[in-house]
Design a protein around this motif. Structure first.
Motif, PDB file in Angstrom:
ATOM      1  N   LEU A  71       0.785  -1.603   0.288  1.00 19.57           N
ATOM      2  CA  LEU A  71       0.118  -0.007   0.017  1.00 19.57           C
ATOM      3  C   LEU A  71       0.781   1.190  -0.018  1.00 19.57           C
TER       4      LEU A  71
ATOM      5  N   ALA B 263      -9.869   2.590   5.519  1.00 19.56           N
ATOM      6  CA  ALA B 263      -9.113   3.332   4.971  1.00 19.56           C
ATOM      7  C   ALA B 263      -8.523   4.206   4.579  1.00 19.56           C
TER       8      ALA B 263
ATOM      9  N   ALA C 122      -8.168  -1.031   1.770  1.00 19.99           N
ATOM     10  CA  ALA C 122      -7.687  -0.118   1.374  1.00 19.99           C
ATOM     11  C   ALA C 122      -7.693  -0.024   0.059  1.00 19.99           C
ATOM     12  N   HIS C 123      -7.578  -0.663  -0.507  1.00 24.64           N
ATOM     13  CA  HIS C 123      -7.441  -1.655  -2.257  1.00 24.64           C
ATOM     14  C   HIS C 123      -8.532  -0.832  -2.650  1.00 24.64           C
ATOM     15  N   ALA C 124      -9.114  -1.508  -2.189  1.00 19.60           N
ATOM     16  CA  ALA C 124     -10.765  -1.022  -2.875  1.00 19.60           C
ATOM     17  C   ALA C 124     -10.334   0.352  -3.053  1.00 19.60           C
ATOM     18  N   LYS C 125     -10.168   1.114  -1.748  1.00 21.30           N
ATOM     19  CA  LYS C 125      -9.967   2.909  -1.805  1.00 21.30           C
ATOM     20  C   LYS C 125      -8.902   3.574  -2.728  1.00 21.30           C
ATOM     21  N   LEU C 126      -8.228   2.714  -3.013  1.00 22.42           N
ATOM     22  CA  LEU C 126      -6.934   2.900  -3.808  1.00 22.42           C
ATOM     23  C   LEU C 126      -7.943   3.108  -5.328  1.00 22.42           C
TER      24      LEU C 126
ATOM     25  N   LEU D 248     -11.721   2.951  -6.206  1.00 22.89           N
ATOM     26  CA  LEU D 248     -11.839   4.151  -6.317  1.00 22.89           C
ATOM     27  C   LEU D 248     -11.587   6.105  -6.755  1.00 22.89           C
TER      28      LEU D 248
ATOM     29  N   LEU E 266     -14.479   2.377   4.301  1.00 27.66           N
ATOM     30  CA  LEU E 266     -13.869   2.912   3.241  1.00 27.66           C
ATOM     31  C   LEU E 266     -13.247   4.261   3.974  1.00 27.66           C
TER      32      LEU E 266
END
Lengths: 132, 132, 132, 132
Positions: free
Chosen positions: C24, C85, D106-110, D112, C82
């Motif tokens: 990340l 996140a 966190a990966h999903a938010k990145l 987005l 989210l």
């Protein structure tokens, strides 16, 4: 000696109806009563709401340089004013629910700060009192 | 219509010297001037200090049940009062530096909230206005 | 003795590319570089952004009872995910800018906490370590 | 399209035992279980504790210029590292209690964010996505 316990509960003699904090508290009380919101306004919830509002306020400043933050465009300044209002309103509401006289507490804190930060030691320094 | 820009800058006609917020602002101003702290008290720094104080306040409540938080022992309540005072003092200082009249902003916000949360729609519900 | 200074800088031997925090961090670095955002991502700004995101996260919980907060509807839970996140992303970014190895710091803190909160003294009690 | 609901719950295929977040979560779980602290660690309380820790972190930066904040003396940097650790630990604990996979979120938010902030529109600008 500052008698905190005492001073937090007893406000200085001040005409109530002309005081902005007391007027706001009364208005908030009526506002919540009309909407049956007392069920949500317990101190734990209000402390969280306060933190949420401060988060919204701080977001206006996060990417600004100190200079930019000191010279906000009018629209941003007004938006910050409304966030500051939210902070004050939840803070007042929290204090009411805890039977804390916010103005009296602020005066007591100023007296404490005057002792914690004597001019001779703290002039021009942002050092926390316990390291002075 | 609430004219925010206007209402944030002009306080309602109210005797200044009897108003707790105005008295506190003046005292804070003198306090900082004596210590040459204006160099630290720019809006960006003050917004951060405000967040820090709210963090200290919320810590008193984090492990308490809602019932416990509503029935604090006196010592905790006094400690919360002093944290609430810190929040108010930094909030006032921030508003002063931005030339925002905090009491006027709070009154403007209450008027806005009355429109955003009409009694008929918001009675007994904690739903945010944009989902009412 | 926990050598904090040391442990914050040296990560435990762990394969980098498989570690989610390290992946990340690298992705965030590329994301900011592509957008020329390093100019905004100084530690002071990132600390503020972190506070702002935590404010957004806490807002989801403020009017919920503890029971409701523990049983979020799926849409709220995803929204909280989210926000969480965002908190992690700004925290990682802050640590990167300060050359702090977040995972190593977390391990060091867990070791410190084990000393500050011995099981015998802290079992079933939320008391802060300095009052145990 | 990013399927948030899905992606928050299913972690990318990654060896668990080598991942720092998963190791920390497991350690936190054991730490709390040993001390019978699950009774305090409900999501509402953990969200508050998270806010409290961020408040402690931000206090280190509040009176510093951006330059000073980017060049902390080692002792301050280590102290900030331990505060950052506290933020991560409570964030992980909160996510665990809500059954949120923080790394996946966190990966999903990145993903987005990559859509919300296309390079062409956001290069060199700190403007929030909804005003781009």
């Amino acid at each position: 000696m500052v008698r905190i316990g005492h001073s937090l509960r007893e406000a200085p003699s001040m005409p109530t109806k002309n005081d902005s904090l007391k007027r706001l508290s009364a208005q908030l009380d009526a506002f919540a009563a009309e909407r049956d919101w007392d069920q949500f306004h317990n101190p734990k919830n209000l402390a969280m709401a306060l933190a949420g509002e401060v988060g919204e306020l701080i977001e206006h400043f996060q990417w600004l340089t100190p200079d930019e933050a000191a010279n906000l465009p009018p629209a941003t300044r007004d938006a910050v004013g409304l966030e500051a209002a939210d902070v004050l309103l939840f803070l007042l509401r929290l204090c009411d629910k805890l039977d804390i006289d916010l103005a009296a507490a602020a005066h007591a804190k100023l007296e404490l700060n005057a002792k914690k930060y004597p001019v001779s030691k703290s002039r021009g320094r942002a050092t926390k009192y316990n390291r002075l």
